[in-house]
Design an enzyme around this catalytic site. Structure first.
Site, PDB file in Angstrom:
ATOM      1  N   ASP A   1    -118.994  16.135  38.465  1.00  0.00           N
ATOM      2  CA  ASP A   1    -119.280  17.537  38.157  1.00  0.00           C
ATOM      3  C   ASP A   1    -118.504  17.914  36.891  1.00  0.00           C
ATOM      4  O   ASP A   1    -118.965  17.653  35.783  1.00  0.00           O
ATOM      5  CB  ASP A   1    -118.901  18.390  39.379  1.00  0.00           C
ATOM      6  CG  ASP A   1    -119.239  19.853  39.209  1.00  0.00           C
ATOM      7  OD1 ASP A   1    -119.945  20.201  38.254  1.00  0.00           O
ATOM      8  OD2 ASP A   1    -118.795  20.678  40.046  1.00  0.00           O
TER       9      ASP A   1
ATOM     10  N   PHE B   1    -125.147  23.685  43.599  1.00  0.00           N
ATOM     11  CA  PHE B   1    -124.309  23.063  44.624  1.00  0.00           C
ATOM     12  C   PHE B   1    -125.221  22.402  45.633  1.00  0.00           C
ATOM     13  O   PHE B   1    -126.117  23.024  46.187  1.00  0.00           O
ATOM     14  CB  PHE B   1    -123.394  24.078  45.307  1.00  0.00           C
ATOM     15  CG  PHE B   1    -122.299  23.405  46.062  1.00  0.00           C
ATOM     16  CD1 PHE B   1    -121.153  22.962  45.416  1.00  0.00           C
ATOM     17  CD2 PHE B   1    -122.413  23.165  47.427  1.00  0.00           C
ATOM     18  CE1 PHE B   1    -120.147  22.294  46.105  1.00  0.00           C
ATOM     19  CE2 PHE B   1    -121.412  22.499  48.128  1.00  0.00           C
ATOM     20  CZ  PHE B   1    -120.277  22.064  47.463  1.00  0.00           C
TER      21      PHE B   1
ATOM     22  N   GLU C   1    -118.285   6.760  43.197  1.00  0.00           N
ATOM     23  CA  GLU C   1    -118.126   8.204  43.394  1.00  0.00           C
ATOM     24  C   GLU C   1    -119.399   8.815  43.970  1.00  0.00           C
ATOM     25  O   GLU C   1    -120.484   8.225  43.859  1.00  0.00           O
ATOM     26  CB  GLU C   1    -117.842   8.862  42.032  1.00  0.00           C
ATOM     27  CG  GLU C   1    -116.379   9.132  41.773  1.00  0.00           C
ATOM     28  CD  GLU C   1    -115.882  10.373  42.520  1.00  0.00           C
ATOM     29  OE1 GLU C   1    -116.432  10.716  43.582  1.00  0.00           O
ATOM     30  OE2 GLU C   1    -114.930  10.991  42.022  1.00  0.00           O
ATOM     31  N   ASP C   2    -119.271   9.997  44.546  1.00  0.00           N
ATOM     32  CA  ASP C   2    -120.460  10.711  45.025  1.00  0.00           C
ATOM     33  C   ASP C   2    -121.140  11.484  43.910  1.00  0.00           C
ATOM     34  O   ASP C   2    -122.347  11.408  43.731  1.00  0.00           O
ATOM     35  CB  ASP C   2    -120.105  11.626  46.213  1.00  0.00           C
ATOM     36  CG  ASP C   2    -118.990  12.625  45.907  1.00  0.00           C
ATOM     37  OD1 ASP C   2    -118.368  12.535  44.827  1.00  0.00           O
ATOM     38  OD2 ASP C   2    -118.728  13.500  46.756  1.00  0.00           O
TER      39      ASP C   2
ATOM     40  N   GLY D   1    -116.706  11.757  50.042  1.00  0.00           N
ATOM     41  CA  GLY D   1    -118.073  11.955  49.559  1.00  0.00           C
ATOM     42  C   GLY D   1    -118.909  10.710  49.352  1.00  0.00           C
ATOM     43  O   GLY D   1    -120.128  10.740  49.495  1.00  0.00           O
TER      44      GLY D   1
ATOM     45  N   LYS E   1    -124.037  15.553  37.630  1.00  0.00           N
ATOM     46  CA  LYS E   1    -124.543  16.924  37.478  1.00  0.00           C
ATOM     47  C   LYS E   1    -124.702  17.259  35.994  1.00  0.00           C
ATOM     48  O   LYS E   1    -123.816  16.935  35.203  1.00  0.00           O
ATOM     49  CB  LYS E   1    -123.540  17.881  38.111  1.00  0.00           C
ATOM     50  CG  LYS E   1    -124.161  19.052  38.830  1.00  0.00           C
ATOM     51  CD  LYS E   1    -123.106  19.935  39.459  1.00  0.00           C
ATOM     52  CE  LYS E   1    -123.174  19.934  40.952  1.00  0.00           C
ATOM     53  NZ  LYS E   1    -122.298  20.959  41.567  1.00  0.00           N
TER      54      LYS E   1
HETATM   55  P1  IMP Z   1    -115.329  17.020  39.633  1.00  0.00           P
HETATM   56  O1  IMP Z   1    -113.878  16.634  39.713  1.00  0.00           O
HETATM   57  O2  IMP Z   1    -115.501  18.470  39.205  1.00  0.00           O
HETATM   58  O3  IMP Z   1    -116.168  16.088  38.790  1.00  0.00           O
HETATM   59  O4  IMP Z   1    -115.886  17.042  41.083  1.00  0.00           O
HETATM   60  C1  IMP Z   1    -115.970  15.923  41.795  1.00  0.00           C
HETATM   61  C2  IMP Z   1    -115.940  16.191  43.286  1.00  0.00           C
HETATM   62  O5  IMP Z   1    -116.319  17.512  43.650  1.00  0.00           O
HETATM   63  C3  IMP Z   1    -116.982  15.303  43.910  1.00  0.00           C
HETATM   64  O6  IMP Z   1    -116.428  14.048  44.202  1.00  0.00           O
HETATM   65  C4  IMP Z   1    -117.414  16.096  45.113  1.00  0.00           C
HETATM   66  O7  IMP Z   1    -116.617  15.800  46.234  1.00  0.00           O
HETATM   67  C5  IMP Z   1    -117.228  17.532  44.721  1.00  0.00           C
HETATM   68  N1  IMP Z   1    -118.508  18.166  44.283  1.00  0.00           N
HETATM   69  C6  IMP Z   1    -118.892  18.467  43.023  1.00  0.00           C
HETATM   70  N2  IMP Z   1    -120.115  19.036  43.011  1.00  0.00           N
HETATM   71  C7  IMP Z   1    -120.519  19.092  44.300  1.00  0.00           C
HETATM   72  C8  IMP Z   1    -121.726  19.565  44.941  1.00  0.00           C
HETATM   73  O8  IMP Z   1    -122.685  20.062  44.320  1.00  0.00           O
HETATM   74  N3  IMP Z   1    -121.768  19.431  46.294  1.00  0.00           N
HETATM   75  C9  IMP Z   1    -120.745  18.892  47.040  1.00  0.00           C
HETATM   76  N4  IMP Z   1    -119.617  18.436  46.475  1.00  0.00           N
HETATM   77  C10 IMP Z   1    -119.493  18.539  45.121  1.00  0.00           C
HETATM   78 MG    MG Z   2    -116.382  17.207  48.620  1.00  0.00          MG
END
Ligand code: IMP
Ligand code: MG
Length: 191
Positions: A113, A164, A109-110, A55, A141
């Site tokens: 979430d 999303f 990081e991208d 990402g 987010k």
């Molecule tokens: P987390 O572990 O829930 O914080 O999610 C992190 C990972 O989920 C990110 O590095 C993304 O690759 C993916 N992700 C979370 N939200 C989105 C979104 O809205 N679009 C695309 N990828 C997402």
């Molecule tokens: Mg992803």
């Protein structure tokens, strides 16, 4: 964005891609500012950017070019999502090949979430001898699903609503990463 395929009413290039939330221009200007902030914070420290694939590949490349302090860059991989739902577990690979001993680390990081990926990453990095570990995420987010014990996100480019989104590295099942803008997903249209 004349040379970029965006959606228009007459000819949607990508039916699942909806409203543009962040234009390529808005992203470039904000990433520039973030680069300036990091340039000041890390002057003389030769930090190592640890880009979390896939990402963050576009963000890391752009950030690296506007960070005007000497730095190294490494790539690791984290996988958590299937479709647009978090799978609830994270597989991190590649960290064993990266030396962080006595280094100032910036995790790139991208998007943050739930915070689970960041939590697992930080946990695995502990004990690798880094002098400091900070996080720089393209997006943050705004969500009530954020885990209470998510490590602090020290730097981020934008906060976005709990939708999303795709583009600028972010995917839906590997699609749309290449879009130079960030858009929300169109739930009702077929792929
Ligand atoms: P987390 O572990 O829930 O914080 O999610 C992190 C990972 O989920 C990110 O590095 C993304 O690759 C993916 N992700 C979370 N939200 C989105 C979104 O809205 N679009 C695309 N990828 C997402
Ligand atoms: Mg992803």
């Amino acid at each position: 964005m004349s040379n970029v395929r965006t959606n228009t009413a007459e000819q949607p290039a990508y039916p699942r891609v909806g409203e543009v939330l962040l234009s390529a221009e808005a992203i470039a200007s904000r990433v520039d500012a973030l680069g300036a902030e990091l340039t000041t914070a890390y002057a003389g420290l030769r930090p190592v950017l640890v880009s979390v694939l896939k990402g963050s590949y576009i963000f890391a490349a752009d950030l690296s070019r506007v960070l005007r302090a000497e730095h190294d860059i490494e790539f690791i991989r984290a996988r958590s999502y299937a479709g647009s739902e978090s799978s609830g577990s994270v597989l991190i690979t590649g960290l064993e090949e990266v030396s962080l001993q006595d280094r100032h680390v910036i995790i790139v990081e991208d998007i943050i979430d739930t915070g689970l990926t960041l939590k697992m990453l930080t946990k695995q990095m502990r004990g690798l001898g880094a002098k400091s570990v900070k996080t720089c995420s393209f997006l943050c987010k705004i969500t009530d699903r954020r885990l209470d014990d998510t490590p602090p996100v020290d730097y981020f480019a934008f906060e976005i609503p709990d939708k999303f989104i795709v583009g600028y590295g972010l995917d839906l099942d590997q699609r749309y990463r290449h879009l130079p803008y960030v858009a929300e997903l169109n739930p009702e249209k077929p792929t």
